[in-house]
Design a protein around this motif. Structure first.
Motif, PDB file in Angstrom:
ATOM      1  N   ASP A 102      56.741 183.631  79.947  1.00 25.26           N
ATOM      2  CA  ASP A 102      55.454 184.147  79.453  1.00 25.26           C
ATOM      3  C   ASP A 102      54.828 185.132  80.426  1.00 25.26           C
ATOM      4  O   ASP A 102      53.631 185.090  80.699  1.00 25.26           O
ATOM      5  CB  ASP A 102      54.482 183.003  79.169  1.00 25.26           C
ATOM      6  CG  ASP A 102      54.944 182.124  78.025  1.00 25.26           C
ATOM      7  OD1 ASP A 102      55.185 182.665  76.939  1.00 25.26           O
ATOM      8  OD2 ASP A 102      55.071 180.903  78.233  1.00 25.26           O
ATOM      9  N   MET A 103      55.650 186.040  80.943  1.00 25.06           N
ATOM     10  CA  MET A 103      55.183 187.023  81.911  1.00 25.06           C
ATOM     11  C   MET A 103      54.726 188.300  81.200  1.00 25.06           C
ATOM     12  O   MET A 103      55.426 188.820  80.342  1.00 25.06           O
ATOM     13  CB  MET A 103      56.293 187.368  82.908  1.00 25.06           C
ATOM     14  CG  MET A 103      55.909 188.409  83.948  1.00 25.06           C
ATOM     15  SD  MET A 103      54.567 187.877  85.055  1.00 25.06           S
ATOM     16  CE  MET A 103      55.399 186.585  86.007  1.00 25.06           C
ATOM     17  N   PHE A 122      52.602 179.520  89.641  1.00 26.50           N
ATOM     18  CA  PHE A 122      51.972 179.497  88.316  1.00 26.50           C
ATOM     19  C   PHE A 122      50.770 180.427  88.318  1.00 26.50           C
ATOM     20  O   PHE A 122      50.138 180.665  89.351  1.00 26.50           O
ATOM     21  CB  PHE A 122      51.573 178.070  87.921  1.00 26.50           C
ATOM     22  CG  PHE A 122      50.550 177.422  88.807  1.00 26.50           C
ATOM     23  CD1 PHE A 122      49.188 177.623  88.605  1.00 26.50           C
ATOM     24  CD2 PHE A 122      50.944 176.581  89.842  1.00 26.50           C
ATOM     25  CE1 PHE A 122      48.237 177.018  89.415  1.00 26.50           C
ATOM     26  CE2 PHE A 122      50.009 175.973  90.664  1.00 26.50           C
ATOM     27  CZ  PHE A 122      48.649 176.188  90.449  1.00 26.50           C
ATOM     28  N   ILE A 123      50.489 180.955  87.123  1.00 26.40           N
ATOM     29  CA  ILE A 123      49.402 181.922  86.962  1.00 26.40           C
ATOM     30  C   ILE A 123      48.557 181.519  85.761  1.00 26.40           C
ATOM     31  O   ILE A 123      49.034 181.577  84.619  1.00 26.40           O
ATOM     32  CB  ILE A 123      49.934 183.353  86.752  1.00 26.40           C
ATOM     33  CG1 ILE A 123      50.861 183.771  87.888  1.00 26.40           C
ATOM     34  CG2 ILE A 123      48.777 184.340  86.598  1.00 26.40           C
ATOM     35  CD1 ILE A 123      52.314 183.808  87.519  1.00 26.40           C
ATOM     36  N   PRO A 124      47.324 181.068  85.955  1.00 28.38           N
ATOM     37  CA  PRO A 124      46.443 180.802  84.815  1.00 28.38           C
ATOM     38  C   PRO A 124      45.983 182.120  84.197  1.00 28.38           C
ATOM     39  O   PRO A 124      45.717 183.091  84.903  1.00 28.38           O
ATOM     40  CB  PRO A 124      45.270 180.037  85.439  1.00 28.38           C
ATOM     41  CG  PRO A 124      45.261 180.459  86.872  1.00 28.38           C
ATOM     42  CD  PRO A 124      46.696 180.729  87.245  1.00 28.38           C
ATOM     43  N   ALA A 125      45.903 182.144  82.867  1.00 24.11           N
ATOM     44  CA  ALA A 125      45.506 183.372  82.168  1.00 24.11           C
ATOM     45  C   ALA A 125      44.006 183.615  82.221  1.00 24.11           C
ATOM     46  O   ALA A 125      43.545 184.703  81.875  1.00 24.11           O
ATOM     47  CB  ALA A 125      45.963 183.315  80.712  1.00 24.11           C
ATOM     48  N   GLU A 126      43.248 182.599  82.609  1.00 26.58           N
ATOM     49  CA  GLU A 126      41.798 182.725  82.776  1.00 26.58           C
ATOM     50  C   GLU A 126      41.101 183.236  81.513  1.00 26.58           C
ATOM     51  O   GLU A 126      40.378 184.218  81.523  1.00 26.58           O
ATOM     52  CB  GLU A 126      41.467 183.604  83.978  1.00 26.58           C
ATOM     53  CG  GLU A 126      41.938 183.015  85.289  1.00 26.58           C
ATOM     54  CD  GLU A 126      41.352 183.714  86.502  1.00 26.58           C
ATOM     55  OE1 GLU A 126      40.825 184.828  86.348  1.00 26.58           O
ATOM     56  OE2 GLU A 126      41.419 183.126  87.601  1.00 26.58           O
ATOM     57  N   ASN A 127      41.414 182.554  80.408  1.00 27.87           N
ATOM     58  CA  ASN A 127      40.730 182.813  79.140  1.00 27.87           C
ATOM     59  C   ASN A 127      41.119 184.149  78.507  1.00 27.87           C
ATOM     60  O   ASN A 127      40.390 184.666  77.651  1.00 27.87           O
ATOM     61  CB  ASN A 127      39.209 182.752  79.298  1.00 27.87           C
ATOM     62  CG  ASN A 127      38.521 182.202  78.062  1.00 27.87           C
ATOM     63  OD1 ASN A 127      39.022 181.280  77.411  1.00 27.87           O
ATOM     64  ND2 ASN A 127      37.381 182.758  77.708  1.00 27.87           N
ATOM     65  N   ASP A 151      44.265 183.600  70.224  1.00 25.50           N
ATOM     66  CA  ASP A 151      43.548 182.536  70.925  1.00 25.50           C
ATOM     67  C   ASP A 151      43.702 182.721  72.437  1.00 25.50           C
ATOM     68  O   ASP A 151      44.832 182.877  72.934  1.00 25.50           O
ATOM     69  CB  ASP A 151      44.084 181.163  70.538  1.00 25.50           C
ATOM     70  CG  ASP A 151      43.838 180.846  69.075  1.00 25.50           C
ATOM     71  OD1 ASP A 151      42.763 181.218  68.560  1.00 25.50           O
ATOM     72  OD2 ASP A 151      44.732 180.245  68.446  1.00 25.50           O
ATOM     73  N   PRO A 152      42.617 182.693  73.192  1.00 22.44           N
ATOM     74  CA  PRO A 152      42.716 182.855  74.648  1.00 22.44           C
ATOM     75  C   PRO A 152      43.387 181.649  75.288  1.00 22.44           C
ATOM     76  O   PRO A 152      43.222 180.512  74.844  1.00 22.44           O
ATOM     77  CB  PRO A 152      41.259 182.993  75.092  1.00 22.44           C
ATOM     78  CG  PRO A 152      40.468 182.309  74.017  1.00 22.44           C
ATOM     79  CD  PRO A 152      41.208 182.565  72.743  1.00 22.44           C
ATOM     80  N   GLU A 153      44.169 181.906  76.342  1.00 20.17           N
ATOM     81  CA  GLU A 153      44.840 180.832  77.075  1.00 20.17           C
ATOM     82  C   GLU A 153      43.913 180.310  78.170  1.00 20.17           C
ATOM     83  O   GLU A 153      43.296 181.085  78.903  1.00 20.17           O
ATOM     84  CB  GLU A 153      46.138 181.351  77.703  1.00 20.17           C
ATOM     85  CG  GLU A 153      47.334 181.310  76.778  1.00 20.17           C
ATOM     86  CD  GLU A 153      47.199 182.259  75.606  1.00 20.17           C
ATOM     87  OE1 GLU A 153      47.241 181.778  74.456  1.00 20.17           O
ATOM     88  OE2 GLU A 153      47.038 183.464  75.823  1.00 20.17           O
ATOM     89  N   THR A 154      43.839 178.988  78.270  1.00 17.20           N
ATOM     90  CA  THR A 154      42.940 178.371  79.244  1.00 17.20           C
ATOM     91  C   THR A 154      43.658 177.373  80.149  1.00 17.20           C
ATOM     92  O   THR A 154      43.021 176.600  80.853  1.00 17.20           O
ATOM     93  CB  THR A 154      41.794 177.644  78.513  1.00 17.20           C
ATOM     94  OG1 THR A 154      42.353 176.639  77.644  1.00 17.20           O
ATOM     95  CG2 THR A 154      40.964 178.616  77.691  1.00 17.20           C
ATOM     96  N   GLY A 155      44.987 177.388  80.129  1.00 19.97           N
ATOM     97  CA  GLY A 155      45.748 176.420  80.898  1.00 19.97           C
ATOM     98  C   GLY A 155      45.858 176.756  82.370  1.00 19.97           C
ATOM     99  O   GLY A 155      45.442 177.825  82.826  1.00 19.97           O
TER     100      GLY A 155
END
Length: 257
Positions: A210-211, A168-173, A181-185
């Protein structure tokens, strides 16, 4: 005289697949240089054929592991950098990051984090016979990604045959899906593969969700991310190799594929 001695020492080190230091890391490298005559045609400004000396993902690296004396665990690490043997310039830098990670390995499997090839990229196995040179499948297929901020777990070989890899790869805002909207998951992007390998047989199936990928064709919407499904099969009887790879890639939030 010093320069000559240094050149001989470097040449000897590069010729070795890996130099294991006593109770320490393995230092390794690869110099892959080709002299090519090629004609480039981008459809706009075609050029005459020209000779080029190319450094094809030449690299230097260090890797290793050591016992932690806790529950049979080992710490693992790798730091690998690409070097440009032809002109010393890789996008304005001398060294560029390749696979770099730290992690743990034990009876439970392997857990690592850093920047490295996704399970989907690794799922190709050795199918790509033109790896690192101009015919590399990264110029044809999406899914050949080495990503930052990736965390991956790999099982031990189940039944001495099958390995599951999940990352898994968090998008880091960062706004990776283009919705404003920034991803924070924790798992904004995922990559998984199931690999079977035994004797002369190799098979793998992998999926990315979502790559972010630079190679997107037939773009119909504004979605900057894609979903990828890849299947690879290979046989290696003796010195002969045969392989096949099939893949679909489509925009996550649109219809392009």
């Amino acid at each position: 005289m010093k320069k000559n001695l240094l050149a001989i020492a470097v040449g000897a080190a590069v010729a070795m697949p890996g130099l294991a230091l006593a109770d320490g890391p393995t230092v390794y490298g690869k110099v892959n240089v080709s002299l090519e005559n090629a004609e480039f045609d981008d459809g706009v400004n075609p050029s005459e054929d020209a000779w080029e000396l190319n450094s094809n993902a030449s690299r230097l690296g260090v890797k290793g592991d050591f016992d932690l004396d806790v529950a049979g665990l080992k710490a693992i690490y790798q730091a690998e950098f690409e070097i440009s043997v032809d002109d010393g310039d890789k996008g304005g830098q001398t060294f560029t990051q390749r696979n770099i990670y730290g992690g743990l390995k034990g009876g439970f499997g392997t857990l690592k984090a850093g920047k490295f090839d996704t399970p989907t990229k690794k799922a190709q196995g050795k199918i790509d016979q033109f790896n690192d040179i101009g015919g590399d499948i990264k110029n044809v297929l999406s899914g050949e990604n080495r990503v930052s901020n990736i965390v991956q777990y790999s099982t031990p070989a189940l039944g001495d045959l099958v390995t599951l890899n999940a990352a898994f790869i968090p998008a880091e805002n960062n706004d990776i899906d283009g919705d404003g909207d920034p991803e924070t998951g924790l798992a904004d992007t995922i990559s998984v593969s199931l690999v079977a390998e035994k004797d002369m047989f190799y098979g793998a199936i992998a999926h990315d969700a979502d790559m972010t990928d630079e190679l997107i064709t037939d773009e119909t919407g504004t979605s900057p991310t894609i979903d990828i499904t890849r299947v690879a099969l290979g046989l290696k009887p003796g010195n002969f190799e045969i392989g096949a790879l099939f893949q679909t890639a489509e925009e996550t939030e649109a219809d392009g594929e």
